[in-house]
Design an enzyme around this catalytic site. Structure first.
Site, mmCIF file in Angstrom:
data_model
loop_
_atom_site.group_PDB
_atom_site.id
_atom_site.type_symbol
_atom_site.label_atom_id
_atom_site.label_comp_id
_atom_site.label_asym_id
_atom_site.label_seq_id
_atom_site.Cartn_x
_atom_site.Cartn_y
_atom_site.Cartn_z
ATOM 1 C CB SER A 198 -0.933 0.009 1.212
ATOM 2 O OG SER A 198 -1.812 -1.094 1.164
ATOM 3 C CG HIS B 231 -1.889 4.031 3.499
ATOM 4 N ND1 HIS B 231 -3.264 3.892 3.393
ATOM 5 C CD2 HIS B 231 -1.390 2.775 3.362
ATOM 6 C CE1 HIS B 231 -3.565 2.620 3.213
ATOM 7 N NE2 HIS B 231 -2.447 1.921 3.195
#
Length: 254
Positions: free
Chosen positions: A128, A179
């Site tokens: 991610s 992230h």
């Protein structure tokens, strides 16, 4: 930029070998570790998972290896499908050297952020951070390299980034710092990797080999009849992956 027009998975893999290789690595490792649970897969998991305590002890490869590991099926499908959507344009623009440098670079930055801001006992895995790093590069294009993106792609990236950041803070069990770190990393390295690149051309990969093995554009491609069922059949695996990833995403909300 983000609507796939390849006629088959084979053509996709020939056109975007780096993206295809990353997806294959993700899926194969997931199969070995999570589905088949082979001893070698479990050894790889223990050796490669991101664990801040082990990084502090000098196992710095764990800043890289978690990028290729995933948890449940929806995790690996969602990240792989994100690569299918957002990786090809950057692979074409950056090339086969700068694209993996960018993908791994932003992932490492996300993992460094995880190490710096999460406790020592924190463990993590997943691509991610790299995916959000790609978003960061696209956002840089929107503000500073408008010549590289069409208006439709610009609006799509804006919406996806907003939704993605909201999901980061409201979904459970999310590595927030990976992230955010990956996204900021994308903004940081974008000026370097985007130097002297050209805008994405969806037809650049549409080539065919002649008898002398030279590569040329197919002059008759506009005259070929496209049969919807055939095209649907060719792209059925991508459609299935996309549907599963969507269901996995929705299941995290409901």
């Amino acid at each position: 930029m983000f609507i796939r027009n390849e006629r088959s998975i084979k053509e996709f893999m020939q056109s975007y070998p780096v993206v295809s290789t990353l997806i294959i690595i993700n899926l194969v490792l997931w199969l070995f570790i999570n589905f088949l649970q082979l001893p070698i897969g479990l050894m790889i998991h223990d050796w490669a998972i991101g664990y801040n305590l082990f990084v502090a002890a000098g196992e710095y490869w764990r800043l890289v290896t978690p990028i290729f590991l995933h948890g449940d099926l929806m995790h690996v499908l969602f990240n792989s499908f994100s690569l299918v959507l957002f990786g090809p344009a950057l692979e074409q623009m950056l090339g086969k050297l700068k694209f993996p440098f960018a993908y791994l670079g932003v992932g490492i930055i996300g993992n460094i952020a995880t190490y710096l801001f999460e406790p020592l006992h924190y463990a993590h895995l997943g691509a991610s951070g790299s995916i959000y790093g790609l978003f960061g590069i696209y956002v840089f294009m929107i503000f500073f390299r408008k010549d590289l993106m069409d208006s439709g792609s610009t609006q799509m990236i804006k919406a996806i980034v907003i939704i993605g950041l909201i999901m980061t803070f409201f979904r459970p069990n999310i590595n927030i710092f990976a992230h955010l770190g990956g996204f900021i990393g994308g903004l940081i390295i974008a000026p370097l990797v985007l130097k002297n690149v050209r805008a994405y051309n969806p037809w650049q990969q549409r080539r065919y080999r002649t008898d002398d093995d030279s590569i040329q554009f197919d002059p008759n491609r506009w005259n070929k009849k496209r049969i919807l069922p055939t095209k649907l059949k060719q792209n059925l695996p991508w459609i299935i992956i996309g549907i599963l990833a969507l269901f996995g995403l929705l299941s995290r909300f409901f």
